[in-house]
Design a protein around this motif. Structure first.
Motif, PDB file in Angstrom:
ATOM      1  N   PHE A  80      31.232  15.393  79.512  1.00  0.00           N
ATOM      2  CA  PHE A  80      31.397  16.037  80.811  1.00  0.00           C
ATOM      3  C   PHE A  80      31.253  17.549  80.697  1.00  0.00           C
ATOM      4  O   PHE A  80      30.598  18.186  81.526  1.00  0.00           O
ATOM      5  CB  PHE A  80      32.764  15.681  81.404  1.00  0.00           C
ATOM      6  CG  PHE A  80      33.068  16.410  82.675  1.00  0.00           C
ATOM      7  CD1 PHE A  80      32.435  16.060  83.861  1.00  0.00           C
ATOM      8  CD2 PHE A  80      33.974  17.462  82.700  1.00  0.00           C
ATOM      9  CE1 PHE A  80      32.697  16.734  85.040  1.00  0.00           C
ATOM     10  CE2 PHE A  80      34.249  18.139  83.867  1.00  0.00           C
ATOM     11  CZ  PHE A  80      33.611  17.775  85.040  1.00  0.00           C
ATOM     12  N   ASP A  81      31.857  18.144  79.688  1.00  0.00           N
ATOM     13  CA  ASP A  81      31.771  19.593  79.519  1.00  0.00           C
ATOM     14  C   ASP A  81      30.321  20.060  79.354  1.00  0.00           C
ATOM     15  O   ASP A  81      29.924  21.104  79.889  1.00  0.00           O
ATOM     16  CB  ASP A  81      32.595  20.031  78.304  1.00  0.00           C
ATOM     17  CG  ASP A  81      34.096  19.990  78.574  1.00  0.00           C
ATOM     18  OD1 ASP A  81      34.477  19.861  79.748  1.00  0.00           O
ATOM     19  OD2 ASP A  81      34.877  20.079  77.612  1.00  0.00           O
ATOM     20  N   VAL A  82      29.526  19.286  78.609  1.00  0.00           N
ATOM     21  CA  VAL A  82      28.125  19.653  78.402  1.00  0.00           C
ATOM     22  C   VAL A  82      27.373  19.677  79.727  1.00  0.00           C
ATOM     23  O   VAL A  82      26.644  20.629  80.037  1.00  0.00           O
ATOM     24  CB  VAL A  82      27.443  18.693  77.417  1.00  0.00           C
ATOM     25  CG1 VAL A  82      25.935  18.951  77.360  1.00  0.00           C
ATOM     26  CG2 VAL A  82      28.036  18.846  76.022  1.00  0.00           C
ATOM     27  N   PHE A  83      27.552  18.627  80.538  1.00  0.00           N
ATOM     28  CA  PHE A  83      26.828  18.554  81.806  1.00  0.00           C
ATOM     29  C   PHE A  83      27.370  19.572  82.810  1.00  0.00           C
ATOM     30  O   PHE A  83      26.614  20.165  83.581  1.00  0.00           O
ATOM     31  CB  PHE A  83      26.894  17.144  82.379  1.00  0.00           C
ATOM     32  CG  PHE A  83      26.357  16.101  81.438  1.00  0.00           C
ATOM     33  CD1 PHE A  83      25.131  16.268  80.819  1.00  0.00           C
ATOM     34  CD2 PHE A  83      27.086  14.953  81.150  1.00  0.00           C
ATOM     35  CE1 PHE A  83      24.646  15.323  79.933  1.00  0.00           C
ATOM     36  CE2 PHE A  83      26.605  14.006  80.276  1.00  0.00           C
ATOM     37  CZ  PHE A  83      25.372  14.189  79.667  1.00  0.00           C
ATOM     38  N   ALA A  84      28.694  19.779  82.790  1.00  0.00           N
ATOM     39  CA  ALA A  84      29.305  20.709  83.743  1.00  0.00           C
ATOM     40  C   ALA A  84      28.875  22.145  83.481  1.00  0.00           C
ATOM     41  O   ALA A  84      28.725  22.927  84.431  1.00  0.00           O
ATOM     42  CB  ALA A  84      30.825  20.601  83.680  1.00  0.00           C
ATOM     43  N   VAL A  85      28.655  22.513  82.233  1.00  0.00           N
ATOM     44  CA  VAL A  85      28.284  23.888  81.931  1.00  0.00           C
ATOM     45  C   VAL A  85      26.872  24.198  82.425  1.00  0.00           C
ATOM     46  O   VAL A  85      26.525  25.362  82.651  1.00  0.00           O
ATOM     47  CB  VAL A  85      28.409  24.161  80.409  1.00  0.00           C
ATOM     48  CG1 VAL A  85      27.208  23.628  79.647  1.00  0.00           C
ATOM     49  CG2 VAL A  85      28.595  25.656  80.139  1.00  0.00           C
ATOM     50  N   PHE A  86      26.057  23.173  82.627  1.00  0.00           N
ATOM     51  CA  PHE A  86      24.691  23.385  83.114  1.00  0.00           C
ATOM     52  C   PHE A  86      24.581  23.278  84.637  1.00  0.00           C
ATOM     53  O   PHE A  86      23.849  24.047  85.262  1.00  0.00           O
ATOM     54  CB  PHE A  86      23.734  22.387  82.464  1.00  0.00           C
ATOM     55  CG  PHE A  86      23.380  22.733  81.044  1.00  0.00           C
ATOM     56  CD1 PHE A  86      22.505  23.765  80.758  1.00  0.00           C
ATOM     57  CD2 PHE A  86      23.931  22.030  79.983  1.00  0.00           C
ATOM     58  CE1 PHE A  86      22.175  24.094  79.454  1.00  0.00           C
ATOM     59  CE2 PHE A  86      23.618  22.352  78.671  1.00  0.00           C
ATOM     60  CZ  PHE A  86      22.745  23.388  78.398  1.00  0.00           C
ATOM     61  N   ILE A  87      25.302  22.334  85.246  1.00  0.00           N
ATOM     62  CA  ILE A  87      25.118  22.108  86.681  1.00  0.00           C
ATOM     63  C   ILE A  87      26.407  22.280  87.484  1.00  0.00           C
ATOM     64  O   ILE A  87      26.419  22.074  88.693  1.00  0.00           O
ATOM     65  CB  ILE A  87      24.537  20.697  86.966  1.00  0.00           C
ATOM     66  CG1 ILE A  87      25.508  19.603  86.493  1.00  0.00           C
ATOM     67  CG2 ILE A  87      23.185  20.539  86.306  1.00  0.00           C
ATOM     68  CD1 ILE A  87      25.059  18.197  86.862  1.00  0.00           C
ATOM     69  N   GLY A  88      27.490  22.658  86.818  1.00  0.00           N
ATOM     70  CA  GLY A  88      28.785  22.725  87.500  1.00  0.00           C
ATOM     71  C   GLY A  88      28.890  23.783  88.575  1.00  0.00           C
ATOM     72  O   GLY A  88      29.753  23.692  89.446  1.00  0.00           O
ATOM     73  N   LYS A  89      28.018  24.806  88.548  1.00  0.00           N
ATOM     74  CA  LYS A  89      28.143  25.905  89.502  1.00  0.00           C
ATOM     75  C   LYS A  89      27.409  25.640  90.816  1.00  0.00           C
ATOM     76  O   LYS A  89      27.738  26.220  91.853  1.00  0.00           O
ATOM     77  CB  LYS A  89      27.620  27.198  88.865  1.00  0.00           C
ATOM     78  CG  LYS A  89      27.997  28.455  89.644  1.00  0.00           C
ATOM     79  CD  LYS A  89      27.563  29.711  88.912  1.00  0.00           C
ATOM     80  CE  LYS A  89      27.987  30.954  89.673  1.00  0.00           C
ATOM     81  NZ  LYS A  89      27.574  32.198  88.976  1.00  0.00           N
ATOM     82  N   ILE A  90      26.417  24.778  90.810  1.00  0.00           N
ATOM     83  CA  ILE A  90      25.639  24.531  92.022  1.00  0.00           C
ATOM     84  C   ILE A  90      26.431  23.682  93.007  1.00  0.00           C
ATOM     85  O   ILE A  90      27.446  23.075  92.652  1.00  0.00           O
ATOM     86  CB  ILE A  90      24.296  23.840  91.691  1.00  0.00           C
ATOM     87  CG1 ILE A  90      24.546  22.437  91.117  1.00  0.00           C
ATOM     88  CG2 ILE A  90      23.481  24.677  90.726  1.00  0.00           C
ATOM     89  CD1 ILE A  90      23.291  21.644  90.889  1.00  0.00           C
TER      90      ILE A  90
END
Length: 430
Positions: A80-90
């Motif tokens: 989850f952390d890996v995916f969130a760091v890439f798309i978590g802000k949009i």
């Protein structure tokens, strides 16, 4: 006689008798009614033993074992952390990161409820802490948890291969794009909801900054071994280096090495507990597989497949209508039957007629699995609802109602998978 078999089976289900016993009672009914019937108890026992006398069946408990080790080992948080760091802000990025985590974790566990439990226990508190509605968050995880049986390695694919003599490797290959397509459909639904209802951007950006402070490379490094898991398992199968059963063995050793020596989230003494849990989880499923094989043989003696084919030929003259009715029937059955048992019972019955219409056995297996998987989140008996609801102290039916928009988008993807076989078969040879 065939009608009696199915009446006994469904009466036993309504009476809340364990599913393996429901199959067992239905299997022996013809011999009890007619002592001269060739499918007697001796025949049933031989069919059970012959049905599970294959190395392919070992893949099921082994994938269960590796999934259990990795769930305790905390791989879902790192993914989850890996995916969130890439798309978590949009916009809608955090819910999308949860869905992608379910997709990847499904490639580790092979189980819908296991995916829902592992990802939900970690992600639902994060989402609620960021201001998302708790029931909506649980509904999303419960729906996305169904990806655990669609994306390979999937335990229902192994069961389908065993009862229909279809290549398990081909099923694994065919399941990749349908799983991705359904994940995309669920992400579109999540983003649409976030755009319509809004998000607490202040909390989301503060959480995103915490991840960024660890450094993108730091997050990727921490999640590297978790990300590598499906690549090793599936890459080994698709490259021909290992068979699905051998890949299951590899997954167990990989899970032990990563969780015991690299992440150090599991202790040696825990391995005995994992082994016990795997045996306890597999025992009823193994019995169901054996009994389902015997039931199939009994139904063949009763000429049930031929009778069903004649009835279907009269009712459904073409592939389009057959697939539409099949979707509706499987969708309804998925509300009361788990994916594995439903496939074990129905697949051998439906396959001959489907093949007569030019439907690939692999495509049929994908359609059946995707259909039955949505049953995990459809009220009133969706299994994932009962897994996700306690995490937020809500009623399963409340979670189920919030899941309807996700189900609607899921069904759109399902129709594409059903009527565009190339989505499943593009890389399947033969």
């Amino acid at each position: 006689m065939t009608a009696t078999v199915f009446i006994v089976f469904f009466v036993c289900i309504v009476a809340a008798i364990p599913l393996s016993m429901c199959i067992g009672y239905a299997t022996i009914v013809p011999a009890l009614i007619n002592p001269t019937f060739s499918g007697n108890l001796e025949f049933v026992v031989r069919a059970m033993l012959k049905g599970v006398d294959t190395t392919s069946i070992l893949a099921i408990p082994l994938f269960m074992l590796s999934g259990s080790i990795m769930a305790t080992g905390g791989l879902s948080k790192r993914l989850f952390d890996v995916f969130a760091v890439f798309i978590g802000k949009i916009r809608g990025g955090m819910p999308c990161a949860v869905i992608v985590t379910c997709l990847f974790y499904g490639a580790i566990s092979g189980s819908g409820p296991a995916t829902c439990a592992a990802v939900g226990a970690m992600c639902i508190p994060i989402l609620t802490g960021l201001g998302y509605d708790p029931i909506w968050s649980a509904a999303m995880v419960a729906t996305a948890g169904g990806l655990g049986v669609i994306i390979p390695p999937s335990i229902p694919y192994i069961s389908y291969g065993l009862v229909t003599d279809t290549s398990v490797g081909a099923m694994f290959t065919a399941g990749i794009f349908p799983g991705i397509l359904i994940a995309i459909a669920l992400m579109i639904c999540a983003v649409f909801t976030c755009l319509r209802k809004g998000e607490d951007r202040e909390k989301i950006e503060a959480n995103y900054q915490k991840l960024r402070n660890r450094g993108v490379l730091g997050v990727i490094k921490d999640g590297f071994w978790a990300l590598l898991t499906p690549i090793i398992i599936l890459g080994g199968i698709y490259s021909g280096i290992v068979t699905p059963t051998e890949a299951a063995c590899v997954s167990v050793f990989y899970a032990i090495i990563v969780c015991l020596f690299i992440y150090k989230t599991v202790k040696p003494k825990d391995l005995i507990v994992f082994l016990q849990e795997a045996v306890q989880s597999y025992a009823p499923l193994g019995m169901m597989l054996a009994l389902a094989q015997a039931l199939t043989k009994v139904l063949v003696l009763l000429q049930a497949p031929q009778t069903l084919a004649v009835a279907m030929s009269a009712a459904f003259g073409n592939k389009i209508i057959f697939l539409l009715v099949l979707n509706v029937v499987l969708f309804l059955l998925g509300m009361v039957l788990d994916v594995g048992p439903a496939i074990m019972i129905l697949a051998p019955m439906l396959l001959p007629f489907a093949q007569s219409l030019g439907i690939s056995p692999v495509h049929l297996g994908i359609v059946m699995t995707c259909n039955l998987a949505v049953g995990m989140v459809t009220p009133p008996f969706g299994m994932n609802l009962f897994v996700a609801a306690p995490m937020i102290h809500a009623k399963p039916m409340d979670v189920g109602r919030k899941a309807f928009p996700f189900i609607a988008f899921y069904v759109v993807a399902l129709m594409l998978i059903t009527y565009i076989p190339q989505i499943s078969l593009v890389f399947v040879s033969g």
